[in-house]
Design a protein around this motif. Structure first.
Motif, PDB file in Angstrom:
ATOM      1  N   UNK A  31      32.444  46.179  42.468  1.00  0.00           N
ATOM      2  CA  UNK A  31      33.881  45.887  42.556  1.00  0.00           C
ATOM      3  C   UNK A  31      34.290  44.820  41.549  1.00  0.00           C
ATOM      4  N   UNK A  32      33.397  43.893  41.244  1.00  0.00           N
ATOM      5  CA  UNK A  32      33.720  42.837  40.288  1.00  0.00           C
ATOM      6  C   UNK A  32      34.030  43.387  38.901  1.00  0.00           C
ATOM      7  N   UNK A  33      33.517  44.582  38.606  1.00  0.00           N
ATOM      8  CA  UNK A  33      33.801  45.182  37.305  1.00  0.00           C
ATOM      9  C   UNK A  33      35.260  45.579  37.170  1.00  0.00           C
ATOM     10  N   UNK A  34      35.970  45.678  38.293  1.00  0.00           N
ATOM     11  CA  UNK A  34      37.392  46.047  38.248  1.00  0.00           C
ATOM     12  C   UNK A  34      38.318  44.839  38.295  1.00  0.00           C
ATOM     13  N   UNK A  35      37.748  43.639  38.396  1.00  0.00           N
ATOM     14  CA  UNK A  35      38.576  42.432  38.467  1.00  0.00           C
ATOM     15  C   UNK A  35      39.479  42.271  37.248  1.00  0.00           C
ATOM     16  N   UNK A  36      38.978  42.453  36.002  1.00  0.00           N
ATOM     17  CA  UNK A  36      39.887  42.310  34.855  1.00  0.00           C
ATOM     18  C   UNK A  36      41.070  43.276  34.907  1.00  0.00           C
ATOM     19  N   UNK A  37      40.808  44.513  35.315  1.00  0.00           N
ATOM     20  CA  UNK A  37      41.892  45.499  35.403  1.00  0.00           C
ATOM     21  C   UNK A  37      42.886  45.108  36.489  1.00  0.00           C
ATOM     22  N   UNK A  38      42.382  44.635  37.636  1.00  0.00           N
ATOM     23  CA  UNK A  38      43.270  44.231  38.726  1.00  0.00           C
ATOM     24  C   UNK A  38      44.110  43.024  38.312  1.00  0.00           C
ATOM     25  N   UNK A  39      43.459  42.046  37.680  1.00  0.00           N
ATOM     26  CA  UNK A  39      44.193  40.859  37.215  1.00  0.00           C
ATOM     27  C   UNK A  39      45.273  41.235  36.223  1.00  0.00           C
ATOM     28  N   UNK A  40      44.956  42.171  35.331  1.00  0.00           N
ATOM     29  CA  UNK A  40      45.934  42.613  34.339  1.00  0.00           C
ATOM     30  C   UNK A  40      47.142  43.268  34.994  1.00  0.00           C
ATOM     31  N   UNK A  41      46.902  44.081  36.024  1.00  0.00           N
ATOM     32  CA  UNK A  41      48.002  44.772  36.697  1.00  0.00           C
ATOM     33  C   UNK A  41      48.875  43.799  37.481  1.00  0.00           C
ATOM     34  N   UNK A  42      48.263  42.782  38.090  1.00  0.00           N
ATOM     35  CA  UNK A  42      49.023  41.813  38.880  1.00  0.00           C
ATOM     36  C   UNK A  42      49.837  40.890  37.979  1.00  0.00           C
ATOM     37  N   UNK A  43      49.198  40.379  36.905  1.00  0.00           N
ATOM     38  CA  UNK A  43      49.846  39.387  36.045  1.00  0.00           C
ATOM     39  C   UNK A  43      50.874  40.026  35.115  1.00  0.00           C
ATOM     40  N   UNK A  44      50.474  41.120  34.444  1.00  0.00           N
ATOM     41  CA  UNK A  44      51.334  41.689  33.408  1.00  0.00           C
ATOM     42  C   UNK A  44      52.314  42.729  33.923  1.00  0.00           C
ATOM     43  N   UNK A  45      51.924  43.481  34.959  1.00  0.00           N
ATOM     44  CA  UNK A  45      52.764  44.574  35.408  1.00  0.00           C
ATOM     45  C   UNK A  45      53.416  44.327  36.761  1.00  0.00           C
ATOM     46  N   UNK A  46      53.162  43.158  37.364  1.00  0.00           N
ATOM     47  CA  UNK A  46      53.768  42.801  38.650  1.00  0.00           C
ATOM     48  C   UNK A  46      53.532  43.869  39.715  1.00  0.00           C
ATOM     49  N   UNK A  47      52.345  44.426  39.727  1.00  0.00           N
ATOM     50  CA  UNK A  47      52.022  45.452  40.721  1.00  0.00           C
ATOM     51  C   UNK A  47      51.928  44.818  42.103  1.00  0.00           C
ATOM     52  N   UNK A  48      52.362  45.588  43.090  1.00  0.00           N
ATOM     53  CA  UNK A  48      52.333  45.106  44.466  1.00  0.00           C
ATOM     54  C   UNK A  48      50.894  44.947  44.944  1.00  0.00           C
ATOM     55  N   UNK A  49      50.622  43.869  45.708  1.00  0.00           N
ATOM     56  CA  UNK A  49      49.266  43.586  46.165  1.00  0.00           C
ATOM     57  C   UNK A  49      48.723  44.707  47.047  1.00  0.00           C
ATOM     58  N   UNK A  50      49.582  45.278  47.901  1.00  0.00           N
ATOM     59  CA  UNK A  50      49.128  46.364  48.766  1.00  0.00           C
ATOM     60  C   UNK A  50      48.695  47.581  47.953  1.00  0.00           C
ATOM     61  N   UNK A  51      49.415  47.858  46.851  1.00  0.00           N
ATOM     62  CA  UNK A  51      49.042  48.973  45.979  1.00  0.00           C
ATOM     63  C   UNK A  51      47.698  48.702  45.306  1.00  0.00           C
ATOM     64  N   UNK A  52      47.472  47.448  44.898  1.00  0.00           N
ATOM     65  CA  UNK A  52      46.206  47.089  44.274  1.00  0.00           C
ATOM     66  C   UNK A  52      45.050  47.270  45.260  1.00  0.00           C
TER      67      UNK A  52
END
Length: 395
Positions: A31-52
């Motif tokens: 799961x840690x391998x997806x942390x950069x992608x998740x961080x990018x979606x939260x910071x840059x794209x304002x994705x909802x936490x529930x969707x993440x």
């Protein structure tokens, strides 16, 4: 007979704890391998936490497909290494219990791991990957920012494919833009420009991609005509609300099909030989990977029994190393199957046969008090790989 049952229950219980710990640890590492992608979606794209969180959950079956067999092997290896190190195996042999009498709890444990992994590969993986694709499309249709991933051909938007080499999330400036637009019936428009900008009006779902100093190539499929237009600036409007109202059917890949759908597709026949081989490999992979629990477990049992001098950390590294070898054989079989050099059945099942055969041979030798050690070169290579993997995991 009662003493053997007690010993079997004892061995089975000893394997549960390292299995659970290994499963949680390895899944967490994946799961840690997806942390950069998740961080990018939260910071840059304002994705909802529930969707993440949903997207992370949809990826879990794909991780468990590999972490379950790894955990089964590591738990068996660590259990019998500990028993060997504390002379419990010697005591059991002295009491008249051969290695074959210690095998039933291992087989039951492997069988349970096989069934659990089989459920994941047959039902969980296809559901997770398809759900992840649907959620990605849903997010892309709610915010076009998610459809502008850098250096990727993004086709989440219906009838529109977008490629950009760089996106400035603050200014919304775009570089090296390629857009294929098929929304007009019978006409395909391909727009290219060295630069562009993403514009959105407040409180509206209509986005505008403004291109500068580019070119449009239009292909009319009705009369087979082609036209080229150069422009100073050109606006492409995208109405996300209209796209959300459409049916938006999603094309499934082979690994996103259910077992029944995949089997039906293979029975109907696929004209393209390469795609037919791919479909067969996906089908056999759904069963060969679960049976890795059995083949790797049979290999871990004699290795653990004869590894009296190894520590638990070494056993963990050994387990990772042998699974890497299994995965290498599986990848080689996949490549050979894609090229058509080997039938898909052989490519997907040969790693199980090799590992299982090696385990049975080592078990037979150990039962006759003739332990077999791997060649020195192979042992050194596995030790180096194990140390490197341990350092990467711990760092």
């Amino acid at each position: 007979m009662n003493s053997i049952k007690i010993i079997n229950r004892y061995i089975f219980g000893e394997m549960i704890s390292p299995f659970v710990i290994s499963l949680f640890f390895l899944t967490f590492v994946f799961l840690m391998t997806r942390i950069p992608e998740i961080t990018n979606m939260v910071v840059n794209y304002n994705a909802d936490l529930s969707a993440i969180l949903l997207m992370v959950g949809f990826t879990l079956p794909r991780f468990l497909e590999f972490t379950l067999p790894m955990s089964v092997m590591i738990s068996i290896l660590l259990t019998f290494m500990r028993m060997s190190g504390e002379n419990e195996i010697v005591a059991l042999k002295g009491a008249g219990a051969s290695l074959y009498k210690l095998l039933p709890p291992v087989l039951v444990f492997c069988l349970m791991g096989t069934l659990l992994t089989l459920w994941v590969t047959v039902f969980g993986v296809s559901w997770g990957k398809l759900s992840l694709k649907k959620k990605s499309v849903e997010l892309a249709r709610s915010s076009i920012d998610l459809a502008l991933q850098e250096r990727q051909f993004n086709a989440q938007l219906k009838d529109i494919m977008i490629y950009v080499s760089h996106v400035d999330m603050k200014t919304k400036a775009l570089k090296d833009v390629f857009i294929e637009d098929k929304r007009a019936q019978g006409i395909t428009s391909i727009s290219t420009a060295p630069s562009g900008k993403l514009i959105r009006r407040e409180n509206e779902s209509i986005y505008t991609i403004r291109l500068y100093k580019g070119m449009i190539n239009q292909v009319n499929s009705d009369d087979n005509s082609v036209s080229t237009i150069n422009f100073g600036h050109y606006d492409i409007n995208i109405d996300l609300a209209a796209m959300q109202k459409g049916p938006g059917t999603i094309k499934k890949d082979f690994d996103e099909l259910s077992l029944g759908e995949l089997r039906g597709l293979i029975r109907e026949g696929i004209e393209n030989n390469a795609r037919r081989s791919e479909a067969l490999m996906v089908f056999h992979e759904k069963f060969s990977i679960p049976f890795a629990c059995l083949s790797l477990g049979l290999l871990a049992f004699p290795l653990g029994v004869q590894s009296m001098s190894l520590r638990r950390s070494s056993g963990f590294s050994m387990g990772i190393s042998f699974f890497l070898l299994y995965y290498f054989l599986l990848a080689a079989g996949w490549s050979a199957g894609e090229t058509g050099h080997y039938p898909p059945f052989i490519g997907m099942w040969l790693p199980d046969l090799i590992m299982g055969g090696a385990g049975l041979f080592l078990l037979w030798r150990n039962a006759k008090e003739k332990p077999v050690r791997l060649p020195r070169a192979i042992r050194q290579t596995l030790a180096v790989i194990g140390k490197q993997m341990t350092r990467k995991v711990m760092s």
